[in-house]
Write a protein that holds these residues in place. Structure first.
Motif, PDB file in Angstrom:
ATOM      1  N   LYS A 160       5.963  32.020   5.775  1.00 11.25           N
ATOM      2  CA  LYS A 160       4.624  32.086   6.389  1.00 11.25           C
ATOM      3  C   LYS A 160       4.339  30.918   7.341  1.00 11.25           C
ATOM      4  O   LYS A 160       3.814  31.133   8.431  1.00 11.25           O
ATOM      5  N   PRO A 161       4.679  29.666   6.953  1.00 11.04           N
ATOM      6  CA  PRO A 161       4.358  28.579   7.892  1.00 11.04           C
ATOM      7  C   PRO A 161       5.287  28.502   9.108  1.00 11.04           C
ATOM      8  O   PRO A 161       5.022  27.719  10.012  1.00 11.04           O
ATOM      9  N   VAL A 162       6.349  29.302   9.125  1.00 10.49           N
ATOM     10  CA  VAL A 162       7.322  29.167  10.225  1.00 10.49           C
ATOM     11  C   VAL A 162       6.696  29.568  11.563  1.00 10.49           C
ATOM     12  O   VAL A 162       6.869  28.891  12.569  1.00 10.49           O
ATOM     13  N   LEU A 163       5.956  30.679  11.567  1.00  9.95           N
ATOM     14  CA  LEU A 163       5.306  31.131  12.804  1.00  9.95           C
ATOM     15  C   LEU A 163       3.812  31.263  12.563  1.00  9.95           C
ATOM     16  O   LEU A 163       3.385  31.720  11.501  1.00  9.95           O
ATOM     17  N   PRO A 164       3.001  30.897  13.552  1.00 12.35           N
ATOM     18  CA  PRO A 164       1.552  31.064  13.407  1.00 12.35           C
ATOM     19  C   PRO A 164       1.186  32.534  13.246  1.00 12.35           C
ATOM     20  O   PRO A 164       1.898  33.410  13.729  1.00 12.35           O
ATOM     21  N   ASP A 165       0.059  32.776  12.560  1.00 18.26           N
ATOM     22  CA  ASP A 165      -0.371  34.154  12.345  1.00 18.26           C
ATOM     23  C   ASP A 165      -1.137  34.710  13.536  1.00 18.26           C
ATOM     24  O   ASP A 165      -1.470  35.893  13.536  1.00 18.26           O
ATOM     25  N   ASP A 166      -1.427  33.878  14.521  1.00 17.21           N
ATOM     26  CA  ASP A 166      -2.210  34.440  15.625  1.00 17.21           C
ATOM     27  C   ASP A 166      -1.328  34.969  16.756  1.00 17.21           C
ATOM     28  O   ASP A 166      -1.844  35.371  17.797  1.00 17.21           O
ATOM     29  N   LEU A 167      -0.017  35.012  16.573  1.00 18.68           N
ATOM     30  CA  LEU A 167       0.829  35.643  17.592  1.00 18.68           C
ATOM     31  C   LEU A 167       0.726  37.160  17.429  1.00 18.68           C
ATOM     32  O   LEU A 167       0.820  37.671  16.315  1.00 18.68           O
ATOM     33  N   PRO A 168       0.547  37.873  18.530  1.00 17.81           N
ATOM     34  CA  PRO A 168       0.249  39.309  18.416  1.00 17.81           C
ATOM     35  C   PRO A 168       1.396  40.142  17.848  1.00 17.81           C
ATOM     36  O   PRO A 168       1.164  41.247  17.370  1.00 17.81           O
ATOM     37  N   PHE A 169       2.621  39.646  17.901  1.00 22.19           N
ATOM     38  CA  PHE A 169       3.767  40.426  17.426  1.00 22.19           C
ATOM     39  C   PHE A 169       4.190  40.010  16.022  1.00 22.19           C
ATOM     40  O   PHE A 169       5.187  40.505  15.504  1.00 22.19           O
ATOM     41  N   VAL A 170       3.462  39.065  15.418  1.00 24.65           N
ATOM     42  CA  VAL A 170       3.759  38.663  14.044  1.00 24.65           C
ATOM     43  C   VAL A 170       2.995  39.583  13.111  1.00 24.65           C
ATOM     44  O   VAL A 170       1.764  39.621  13.120  1.00 24.65           O
ATOM     45  N   THR A 171       3.745  40.346  12.304  1.00 28.02           N
ATOM     46  CA  THR A 171       3.095  41.361  11.465  1.00 28.02           C
ATOM     47  C   THR A 171       2.631  40.791  10.133  1.00 28.02           C
ATOM     48  O   THR A 171       2.041  41.499   9.325  1.00 28.02           O
ATOM     49  N   GLY A 172       2.927  39.513   9.859  1.00 28.98           N
ATOM     50  CA  GLY A 172       2.442  38.879   8.632  1.00 28.98           C
ATOM     51  C   GLY A 172       3.391  39.089   7.462  1.00 28.98           C
ATOM     52  O   GLY A 172       4.589  39.335   7.649  1.00 28.98           O
ATOM     53  N   GLY A 173       2.828  39.019   6.264  1.00 29.32           N
ATOM     54  CA  GLY A 173       3.638  39.057   5.043  1.00 29.32           C
ATOM     55  C   GLY A 173       4.270  40.412   4.796  1.00 29.32           C
ATOM     56  O   GLY A 173       3.948  41.413   5.438  1.00 29.32           O
TER      57      GLY A 173
END
Ligand SMILES: Cc1ncc(C[n+]2csc(CCOP(=O)(O)OP(=O)(O)O)c2C)c(N)n1
Ligand SMILES: [Mg+2]
Length: 587
Positions: A243-256
């Motif tokens: 989770k901390p590797v990439l910010p959650d506000d990037l539009p292509f990050v789908t989260g957990g």
């Protein structure tokens, strides 16, 4: 006279150890004495329970990348370390445990507090556990314990009998049957062979719908992951420890991903034709593509973790950042961006869904709302630690991680009671930064309230005093209650699930810390602001609703059936539970 224990402390300093998390007892008094004689060469931090000391050592490793060191006495003290060491083993962290033992003259005599420690630690510290039976042996046992912990990213253990600690230190003689070891470890550059990189690139270039899954092993490779995702037009899902590797506000990050994951991650995995997994051991197969549905490429520093969760066509041993950098020139940019656009639409929708779910009422507080309101208030570079329980659902989904934040969680062992010790270790390592931990009431009563005493004792040493404990008080072992309902089809069993009430905030105040009990949803924002502005550690006790379901990203038929069975079996809170579930599902 320089004792073996004095020489041990010197050797630990030579390995760069600046802090030990330990608890005394006569079995380790020789080393405690040596630490005291060495004055401040090594800081001694004492938790209220050895298990917390082991979690702190593991937390140190997780927040710094350095070896964490814990120490305990023979017998019960050593036994207490074991759970924390399993946490280090399960999450691949370098930790060295130093434990005392009865004198050699008593071993094998059923002596008081005599436990066969080499046997006890043989599984958890299987990479290296050794008893020092002679003064000249100490040096190489220490050197190997540290080098192996770092090289194998695992806990190791040094057992020191009481009488050996007090003996005169001795260097190994230059003769047969001695070992002559040295200090230091440099991590290697680990790269796959060129032909394997090309094979991986060919698979990724042929794919039209590429899903990436990153874990803790992708830490330090954020730039590379983003560049590869952009080239491949991929969506990126994050295993919990990633989770901390990439910010959650990037539009292509789908989260957990997984039970506490998101719908976009679920769709990404079920809809991809190619899977690129980086530094993750995420264990739940049902959330990955079905075998044969996607071609697989995996990168992991540890060959033992390769092709284990999904049969990979290219399974590469390599450092994440280096390998992705070597892969980049071999990749062709996908001109068709429609898959990426699909992922981004699904992510944007999901955030709206989460906001609507968080807006629904709770009795008295909907826990999702707390995490939603916390996200924009989180200070830059915050250090976060999350315990095991439903809290980790809300942390995984609602909390929007930003670049520069660090976080730790007991991922693979999933032990309760780790978050506060982790956050304490984070504060000792980075005392100028604020720390926040998220803990259920069950975990507070298991060990958290004790470790708040540790916080109260040490916090004045920290440059930034902010240490915020968000206690999610639902008077329930809620995650397991939901597991009983949804996975086992049983009604909540109150005798195993109810948690007695306890005045967490009032207790914090009695320790000289800040404390507020929050039961009004309209006051969430103000309470968070107060906690974040406090000039001392702060317990924000949130009275929250146990009937708000931590929904999986997709409810399977079997889960729905179990849910109905739980109701049929007379779940004590059926009416509220059904109402809350329907609202959440249709938000
Ligand atoms: C040491 C340990 N014991 C038991 C469990 C099983 N377990 C997982 S979550 C959980 C409930 C945690 O309750 P609480 O801390 O109150 O958090 P909640 O789920 O209510 O938010 C339990 C018992 C565990 N993971 N670790
Ligand atoms: Mg609870």
């Amino acid at each position: 006279m320089t004792t073996v224990a004095d020489a041990l402390v010197e050797r630990l300093s030579a390995w760069g150890v600046r802090r030990i998390y330990g608890y005394p007892g006569d079995g380790i008094n020789g080393v405690i004495g040596a630490l005291s004689r060495a004055q401040d060469a090594i800081e001694f931090v004492e938790p209220r329970h050895e298990e917390a000391g082991a979690f702190m050592a593991c937390g140190h490793a997780k927040f710094t990348g350095e070896v964490g060191v814990c120490l305990a006495t023979s017998g019960p003290g050593a036994v207490h370390l074991v759970n924390g060491l399993y946490d280090a083993k399960a999450d691949h962290q370098p930790v060295v445990a130093i434990v005392g033992q009865k004198p050699r003259t008593a071993l094998g005599a059923d002596f008081q507090q005599e436990v066969d420690l080499v046997a006890l630690f043989k599984d958890v510290a299987h990479e290296y556990v050794q008893m020092v039976s002679s003064p000249a042996q100490m040096r190489h046992v220490v050197d190997r314990a540290f080098r192996i912990a770092l090289a194998r990213r695992s806990p190791t253990c040094i057992v020191l009998p009481q009488d050996v600690q007090e003996e005169k230190a001795a260097a190994p003689a230059h003769e047969h049957g001695t070992a002559h070891s040295g200090v230091g470890y440099s991590a290697p550059r680990v790269l796959p062979a060129d032909a394997d990189l090309q094979r991986a690139a060919d698979i990724l270039n042929a794919g039209k719908r590429v899903a990436m899954l990153i874990g803790a092993g992708a830490a330090g490779a954020a730039e590379e992951v983003m560049a590869v995702a952009d080239t491949l037009g991929a969506g990126v899902a994050k295993a919990l420890l990633g989770k901390p590797v990439l910010p959650d506000d990037l539009p292509f990050v789908t989260g957990g991903i997984g039970f506490l994951g998101t719908r976009p991650s679920y769709e990404l995995m079920q809809g991809c034709d190619t899977l690129l997994m980086i530094g993750s051991g995420f264990p739940y197969a049902e959330f990955l593509p079905e075998e044969g549905a996607a071609r697989g490429v995996q990168i992991d520093i540890d060959a033992r973790m390769l092709s284990l969760r999904y049969p990979m066509e290219a399974a590469l041993v390599g450092d994440s950042a280096q390998t992705l950098r070597a892969l980049m020139p071999l990749l062709r940019r996908k001109e068709d961006r429609s898959f990426r656009a699909e992922v981004e639409r699904s992510v944007a929708d999901w955030w709206d869904t989460l906001a609507r779910r968080a807006d629904l009422p709770g009795k008295p507080i909907n826990p999702q709302r707390v995490f939603l309101e916390l996200s924009p208030r989180l200070p830059d570079q915050a250090l976060l630690a999350c315990d095991t329980g439903t809290t980790v659902h809300w942390y995984s989904r609602e909390l929007r991680m930003r670049a520069g934040m660090r976080a730790a969680h007991s991922g693979n062992l999933a032990s309760m009671g780790a978050a506060i010790p982790y956050a304490i270790a984070a504060k000792f390592a980075h005392s100028h930064l604020p720390a926040l931990c998220f803990v259920g009431d069950g975990a507070m009563q298991m060990s958290g309230i004790n470790e708040l005493i540790t916080v109260a004792y040490y916090w004045k040493q920290w440059q930034d005093p902010r240490f915020i404990v968000l206690v999610m008080n639902n008077r329930d072992l809620n995650m397991v209650t939901w597991e009983q309902r949804i996975l086992a089809g049983d009604a909540k069993f109150e005798r195993s699930q109810d948690v007695p009430d306890f005045p967490y905030a009032q207790y914090a105040r009695s320790l000289g810390l800040g404390g507020v009990r929050l039961d009004d949803p309209a006051a969430i924002g103000d309470a968070l602001d107060e906690a974040l502005a406090a000039t001392r550690p702060f317990v924000l006790e949130v009275i929250c609703d146990p009937e708000i379901p931590p929904l999986p990203p997709r409810v399977s038929l079997a889960q729905a059936r179990n849910y109905l069975m739980a109701i049929a079996k007379g779940d004590p809170n059926a009416v509220r539970m059904v109402r809350a579930t329907i609202r959440q599902l249709f938000a």
